[in-house]
Scaffold this active site. Structure first.
Site, PDB file in Angstrom:
ATOM      1  N   LYS A 122       0.836  -1.202   0.000  1.00 25.47           N
ATOM      2  CA  LYS A 122       0.000   0.000   0.000  1.00 25.47           C
ATOM      3  C   LYS A 122       0.871   1.252   0.000  1.00 25.47           C
ATOM      4  O   LYS A 122       0.611   2.210  -0.739  1.00 25.47           O
ATOM      5  CB  LYS A 122      -0.936  -0.011   1.218  1.00 25.47           C
ATOM      6  N   GLN A 166      -4.353  -1.431   9.957  1.00 29.13           N
ATOM      7  CA  GLN A 166      -4.171  -2.742   9.322  1.00 29.13           C
ATOM      8  C   GLN A 166      -4.708  -3.837  10.245  1.00 29.13           C
ATOM      9  O   GLN A 166      -4.284  -3.969  11.392  1.00 29.13           O
ATOM     10  CB  GLN A 166      -2.697  -2.978   8.984  1.00 29.13           C
ATOM     11  N   ASP A 189     -11.143   2.651   4.548  1.00 25.98           N
ATOM     12  CA  ASP A 189     -11.467   1.230   4.476  1.00 25.98           C
ATOM     13  C   ASP A 189     -12.972   1.002   4.535  1.00 25.98           C
ATOM     14  O   ASP A 189     -13.449  -0.081   4.216  1.00 25.98           O
ATOM     15  CB  ASP A 189     -10.792   0.454   5.623  1.00 25.98           C
TER      16      ASP A 189
END
Lengths: 362, 362
Positions: A122, A166, A189
Site C-alpha cells: 500500500k 491494518q 477502508d
C-alpha cells in the site's frame, strides 16, 4: 462431504462449550418467570467464528474430461495499473492546482508477515501515485491507548485524508472500539458501522465503499459483466469482505446468497451462481464441481501455502481450486494478480476522493 | 412466468428511461479520457424501485391433491399478548421503583389509512402496557422544517425514550435527512444507518433491532425453530423489513438468500428454503409451489384487498397464497394475527429497553 463433517465437528465443539440450541434454550426458559421478556438473544452472544474445513491441497485424480481451459482471465493487475495511472494524474493535477496532495496514514500493530506485505504494497502504491503516506508502527503488545493516541493524531492532522488500521489487530485490543474512534471522513477502508449501514440501505450513499468489495465490482464491470438480475453467491461473511460484498452486489440488483461455515450445502448453492465471489480464506475450497458452467469467479483468497521451492518459502493460493475452475468458469481472477492489485487501487481511489472532498477540489 | 414478463417489461421501461446497462455504459466510457477513474457508479444512482408483478387474486383451478392442512399456525397474536403482559409488568415495576414510565413519541404526517391504523394500534398497545405515548400529527403538505422541529422537541424531551416516524412519508420530504436527525438513543424503529451497520457487522450490537425483523425471529424461536444452518429466503429487500431481516437471520447463522423484483427465478430459489420470510407487499405472490414441503413460512405482508362484504370494505391478505401454502408448509403465520401483533410488541419492548437504559434501571 467434508464441510458437513466440519459442521458436525463444530456443533459438537459448540456443545462442549455448553451452548444449547437457541430454540431449545428459549422454549425451556419461557417457563422461568425470571427470564427475559424476549427470547431472542443478544447478537454478540450469538457470534461464532466461521471455522471452515480446509480442503487438502493435493490434486484430485485425473479427470476424464479434457484439460481445455475455458475461462478467460480477468487481469486485475492491468486494470489496477490503468486506474493507478489515472489516480497519479489526478494527484498531480491537485498538486499543481492547489498545492496539496492526498495523505494516507497507516497504523500497523505487531509484525504479522502478511500484514507487513499488505502495508508495504500500500505504501509503495502511494509513492507511485504521488500520495503522501505515513505510518505508525506499534509493537504487538502495545496498550490500547497507544493505538487510540496514534489514531487521534491522524484524525487531527489536516494533511491526512485517509487512515487505515491494518487488521487483524492483536487479540487484546478492542478492534470495534478502535475503529469507532477513526474519523468518519477518513475511514478509507469503510469499516465504520455508519458507513456499512449506508452501504446496506437503499437510497443512501456511504462515504467510502470498502476497498476489496469495491474492487470486485470494478473487476466485474470492466469485464463487461452485467450484475443486475444475476444470481450471485458470496462465500464468506467477514466484516471486511464477505458482508460488504454481499451488500454491494445487492445494491447492483444481483440476487445474493451468502455462504458461511454453517452452511450445509455450499457446493449446491454455489452451483446456482452466475457470479461467485469467494472470500473464505480457505485454499482450494471451491472445486470445479461447485461451479456452474460459464460461471464468473472472483477469488479474493490470498492463502499462503508453504513451498520451499518458492522465493519466500511460500506461494499464494486462492480459495478456488484454480486448475479445476478454469475448465468450467467463463471468467476468473488469478491469484495473485486479480483482486489484490484492485484492492490497493481502490484504497488509493478512496484516499483521493477523501482529499478532494476535504479541499472541495473537482 | 408472470414474473419474467414483469421483468422484461421492467427492462423495457428502464430502457425507455435511457439507462443502458452499467457494464455497457462502463466499457464504452473507458475510451473517454474525461470519464471518471472508476467505472462503478454511485450507489444511489443505481437504486431502482422494486416493481413486483402482482399475482391475480382468484383461486387456482381445483387441485387434485387433498385439501388437508399440513401447517401448524404460528399464533403471533397470543405470543404478542404474552410479551405485552410481561412488558406491562416491567413498566409497573419501573413506575413503582423510580416513578418513571417509558415514553413513546409518534410523528404522523398525512392521512394514509394504513398508517393511521398502524399508529392507532401502536398507541393503544402503549396504553395497555402503561407506556406514555404522545403524537404529533402534521398535514400531508407540511414543510420539512415542521417535521424536523417536532423531531427535535421529542429528541430533547427526557420523558420520551422512543421516537417513531410513521413511514412512508409524503414524497416531498427527505426521509433519510429526517431519520438522520432522530436521536440514536430513541431510534426504536432501528432505522438509523449506524444501527443498521451494527446489525450487519458481526461482533457489534445495535442499540435497537428493527421491530418487524425482531418479531419474525421471536416468532421462529418461540415456535421451536432452530435457525442456525437453515436455508432462509427473504422475499423483499425494503430498508425497514427485508434488508434488516436478512441481516438478522445471518447473525443467527442461517444461510440467507434475498429475493427482489429483479430476481429471475424467485420460485426456484424459494423452493430451496427451510425458512421463508416474505415482505414484498404483493398479495398472493408466494404460491404453494414456491414452497418446499415442510417449509416454515413467516408472512409479513399486510395487503388490503377490496371486499365490500367486509367491515371496512377491505380485508387483509398476506404475501402468501395461504390456502395453497398451508398444504405444503409445516408452520405458517396467519394474516392478520401473525407478524403484525409481534411487530407492535417489539416496538414496546424496544421502548422499554430504551427507558431502562436512560434511567439505568434493571
Amino acid at each position: 462431504m467434508m464441510l458437513r463433517v466440519a459442521l458436525a465437528w463444530q456443533k459438537k465443539r459448540v456443545g462442549r462449550m455448553r451452548m444449547p440450541s437457541t430454540a431449545a434454550r428459549a422454549v425451556h426458559s419461557l417457563k422461568d418467570e425470571n427470564c427475559p421478556i424476549l427470547i431472542s438473544p443478544s447478537l454478540v452472544s450469538l457470534d461464532l467464528p466461521d471455522i471452515w474445513n480446509p480442503n487438502s491441497h493435493e490434486f484430485p485424480s485425473a479427470h476424464k474430461c479434457s484439460n481445455k481451459q475455458n475461462a478467460a482471465i480477468i487481469d486485475g493487475k492491468s486494470m489496477a495499473e490503468e486506474i493507478m495511472s489515472r489516480i497519479a494524474f489526478e494527484v498531480k493535477r491537485m498538486k499543481e492546482s492547489i498545492g496539496k496532495v492526498p495523505g494516507l496514514a497507516v497504523i500497523m500493530v505487531g509484525q504479522r508477515r502478511d500484514s507487513q506485505t499488505y502495508v508495504r504494497n500500500k505504501i509503495k502504491a502511494c509513492e507511485e501515485a504521488g500520495i503522501k503516506s505515513m505510518m505508525t508502527e506499534l509493537p504487538d503488545d502495545c496498550k490500547e491507548d497507544e493505538v487510540l493516541n496514534a489514531l487521534s493524531r491522524f484524525n487531527e492532522d489536516p494533511s491526512v485524508h485517509g487512515i487505515l488500521v491494518q487488521l487483524p489487530l492483536p487479540q487484546h485490543l478492542d478492534e470495534a472500539k478502535i475503529l469507532d474512534v477513526l474519523s468518519l471522513e477518513k475511514d478509507v477502508d469503510g469499516f465504520h458501522p455508519l458507513n456499512m449501514g449506508n452501504l446496506a440501505l437503499r437510497g443512501r450513499e456511504p462515504l467510502f465503499i470498502p476497498c476489496t468489495p469495491k474492487g470486485c465490482i470494478e473487476l466485474l464491470i470492466r469485464s463487461g459483466v452485467e450484475i443486475m438480475g444475476k444470481r450471485a453467491v458470496v462465500i464468506g461473511r467477514s466484516n471486511i469482505v464477505g458482508l460488504p460484498t454481499s451488500l454491494l452486489l445487492q445494491r447492483h440488483h444481483a440476487t445474493v446468497s451468502i455462504i458461511h461455515a454453517f452452511t450445509k450445502n455450499p457446493e449446491q448453492i454455489t452451483c446456482e451462481a452466475d457470479i461467485v465471489i469467494t472470500a473464505a480464506g480457505v485454499p482450494n475450497l471451491v472445486r470445479g464441481n461447485w461451479l456452474k458452467p460459464g460461471a464468473i469467479v472472483i477469488d479474493v483468497g490470498t492463502n499462503p501455502i508453504e513451498d520451499p521451492s518458492c522465493e519466500h518459502g511460500y506461494r499464494l493460493r486462492g480459495d478456488v481450486f484454480y486448475e479445476e475452475a478454469v475448465r468450467v468458469a467463463s471468467l476468473i481472477t488469478p491469484v495473485p494478480g486479480g483482486v489484490g492489485p484492485m484492492t490497493i487501487a481502490m484504497l488509493l481511489s478512496n484516499t483521493l476522493d477523501s482529499a478532494k472532498r476535504a479541499y472541495d477540489f473537482t
